[in-house]
Design a protein around this motif. Structure first.
Motif, short mmCIF file in Angstrom:
data_model
loop_
_atom_site.label_atom_id
_atom_site.label_comp_id
_atom_site.label_asym_id
_atom_site.label_seq_id
_atom_site.Cartn_x
_atom_site.Cartn_y
_atom_site.Cartn_z
N LEU A 11 0.84 -1.19 0.00
CA LEU A 11 0.00 0.00 0.00
C LEU A 11 0.88 1.24 0.00
CD1 LEU A 11 -2.80 1.40 0.34
CD2 LEU A 11 -2.43 1.21 2.82
N GLY A 12 0.51 2.21 -0.83
CA GLY A 12 1.21 3.48 -0.87
C GLY A 12 0.22 4.61 -1.11
N ARG A 13 0.71 5.81 -0.96
CA ARG A 13 -0.12 6.98 -1.22
C ARG A 13 0.61 7.83 -2.25
NH1 ARG A 13 -4.80 8.45 0.62
NH2 ARG A 13 -5.38 10.64 0.66
N LEU A 14 -0.04 8.10 -3.37
CA LEU A 14 0.55 8.88 -4.45
C LEU A 14 -0.39 10.00 -4.85
CD1 LEU A 14 1.81 5.98 -6.76
CD2 LEU A 14 3.21 7.41 -5.28
N TYR A 15 0.20 11.04 -5.39
CA TYR A 15 -0.58 12.10 -6.00
C TYR A 15 -0.95 11.59 -7.38
CZ TYR A 15 -1.89 16.78 -7.50
OH TYR A 15 -2.58 17.88 -7.96
N VAL A 16 -2.23 11.48 -7.66
CA VAL A 16 -2.69 10.92 -8.94
C VAL A 16 -3.25 12.07 -9.77
CG1 VAL A 16 -4.23 9.25 -10.04
CG2 VAL A 16 -3.26 8.75 -7.78
N GLU A 17 -2.75 12.17 -11.01
CA GLU A 17 -3.20 13.25 -11.88
C GLU A 17 -3.34 12.74 -13.31
OE1 GLU A 17 -0.25 16.33 -11.62
OE2 GLU A 17 1.09 15.33 -13.02
N PRO A 18 -4.24 13.37 -14.07
CA PRO A 18 -4.37 13.01 -15.49
C PRO A 18 -3.22 13.60 -16.30
CG PRO A 18 -5.99 14.69 -14.89
CD PRO A 18 -5.24 14.34 -13.65
N TYR A 19 -2.88 12.93 -17.40
CA TYR A 19 -1.88 13.47 -18.33
C TYR A 19 -2.17 12.94 -19.72
CZ TYR A 19 1.38 9.44 -18.85
OH TYR A 19 1.98 8.24 -19.16
N ASP A 20 -1.41 13.44 -20.69
CA ASP A 20 -1.68 13.12 -22.10
C ASP A 20 -1.03 11.84 -22.58
OD1 ASP A 20 -3.26 15.37 -22.38
OD2 ASP A 20 -1.56 16.64 -22.96
N GLY A 21 -0.32 11.11 -21.73
CA GLY A 21 0.33 9.87 -22.13
C GLY A 21 -0.69 8.78 -22.43
N GLU A 22 -0.20 7.71 -23.05
CA GLU A 22 -1.07 6.59 -23.42
C GLU A 22 -1.18 5.52 -22.34
OE1 GLU A 22 -0.23 4.95 -27.25
OE2 GLU A 22 0.15 6.91 -28.12
N VAL A 23 -0.17 5.42 -21.48
CA VAL A 23 -0.18 4.42 -20.41
C VAL A 23 0.12 5.10 -19.08
CG1 VAL A 23 0.48 2.49 -21.89
CG2 VAL A 23 2.25 3.82 -20.76
N PRO A 24 -0.39 4.56 -17.97
CA PRO A 24 -0.09 5.13 -16.67
C PRO A 24 1.42 5.10 -16.41
CG PRO A 24 -1.91 3.59 -16.52
CD PRO A 24 -1.33 3.44 -17.89
N ALA A 25 1.91 6.10 -15.68
CA ALA A 25 3.35 6.20 -15.45
C ALA A 25 3.66 6.89 -14.12
CB ALA A 25 4.00 6.98 -16.59
N ILE A 26 4.82 6.54 -13.58
CA ILE A 26 5.42 7.26 -12.47
C ILE A 26 6.81 7.68 -12.94
CG2 ILE A 26 4.11 6.05 -10.68
CD1 ILE A 26 6.58 4.35 -10.09
N HIS A 27 7.47 8.54 -12.17
CA HIS A 27 8.80 8.99 -12.57
C HIS A 27 9.71 7.77 -12.78
CE1 HIS A 27 12.77 10.85 -12.32
NE2 HIS A 27 12.14 11.92 -12.81
N ARG A 28 10.54 7.82 -13.80
CA ARG A 28 11.39 6.68 -14.16
C ARG A 28 12.26 6.21 -12.99
NH1 ARG A 28 12.00 4.51 -18.61
NH2 ARG A 28 11.45 6.31 -19.88
N THR A 29 12.85 7.14 -12.25
CA THR A 29 13.70 6.75 -11.11
C THR A 29 12.89 6.04 -10.04
OG1 THR A 29 15.15 8.63 -11.57
CG2 THR A 29 15.35 7.61 -9.40
N ASP A 30 11.68 6.55 -9.73
CA ASP A 30 10.79 5.89 -8.77
C ASP A 30 10.43 4.49 -9.26
OD1 ASP A 30 10.79 8.22 -7.25
OD2 ASP A 30 8.79 8.87 -7.93
N HIS A 31 10.13 4.39 -10.55
CA HIS A 31 9.75 3.11 -11.16
C HIS A 31 10.88 2.09 -11.00
CE1 HIS A 31 9.15 0.22 -14.45
NE2 HIS A 31 7.86 0.45 -14.27
N GLU A 32 12.08 2.48 -11.33
CA GLU A 32 13.22 1.57 -11.23
C GLU A 32 13.51 1.18 -9.79
OE1 GLU A 32 16.43 3.43 -13.34
OE2 GLU A 32 15.50 3.05 -15.29
N ARG A 33 13.40 2.16 -8.87
CA ARG A 33 13.66 1.87 -7.46
C ARG A 33 12.64 0.88 -6.91
NH1 ARG A 33 13.68 6.76 -5.45
NH2 ARG A 33 11.51 6.70 -4.80
N VAL A 34 11.36 1.10 -7.18
CA VAL A 34 10.31 0.19 -6.71
C VAL A 34 10.50 -1.18 -7.34
CG1 VAL A 34 7.83 -0.29 -6.74
CG2 VAL A 34 8.65 2.00 -6.18
N ASN A 35 10.78 -1.21 -8.63
CA ASN A 35 11.00 -2.47 -9.33
C ASN A 35 12.16 -3.24 -8.70
OD1 ASN A 35 10.29 -4.23 -11.42
ND2 ASN A 35 10.18 -2.58 -12.89
#
Length: 116
Positions: A11-35
């Motif tokens: 469980l985590g808490r994130l700021y969720v916002e709409p954007y123009d991308g095609e797929v959901p995303a988080i910052h690349r560094t956060d993504h790699e760290r969590v992965n």
């Protein structure tokens, strides 16, 4: 960012916002760290493999994107509801559950185009 929640999720808490991308995303560094911290199995899992998050009642594959601010989950505008942007609880599927959900959706590991 995420803490133990159940046998299948963190469980985590994130700021969720709409954007123009095609797929959901988080910052690349956060993504790699969590992965790396939660999904990697002795270096077997690629750090660019999608994370699987559950927002409300929907599972979504999440990729890394440099343009997304750290601590934010950006979702395609077509997916966003009228309550966004907002801080939201987000579930992150554990490695085994994420792999299962991705397989069910037809994702082929190493093929990020399959997420879009």
């Amino acid at each position: 960012m995420f803490e133990q929640f159940s046998s299948g999720y963190y469980l985590g808490r994130l700021y969720v916002e709409p954007y123009d991308g095609e797929v959901p995303a988080i910052h690349r560094t956060d993504h790699e760290r969590v992965n790396e911290e939660l999904y990697a199995d002795e270096g077997v899992t690629p750090l660019d493999a999608p994370l699987v998050m559950k927002l409300e009642r929907t599972h979504i594959p999440v990729l890394g994107d440099e343009s997304v601010p750290s601590g934010t989950l950006a979702v395609p505008s077509s997916f966003a509801d009228e309550g966004l942007p907002d801080d939201r609880d987000v579930l992150l599927a554990k490695r085994e559950r994420a792999a299962e959900l991705l397989r069910y959706s037809g994702y082929k590991f190493g093929d990020d185009a399959a997420v879009a």
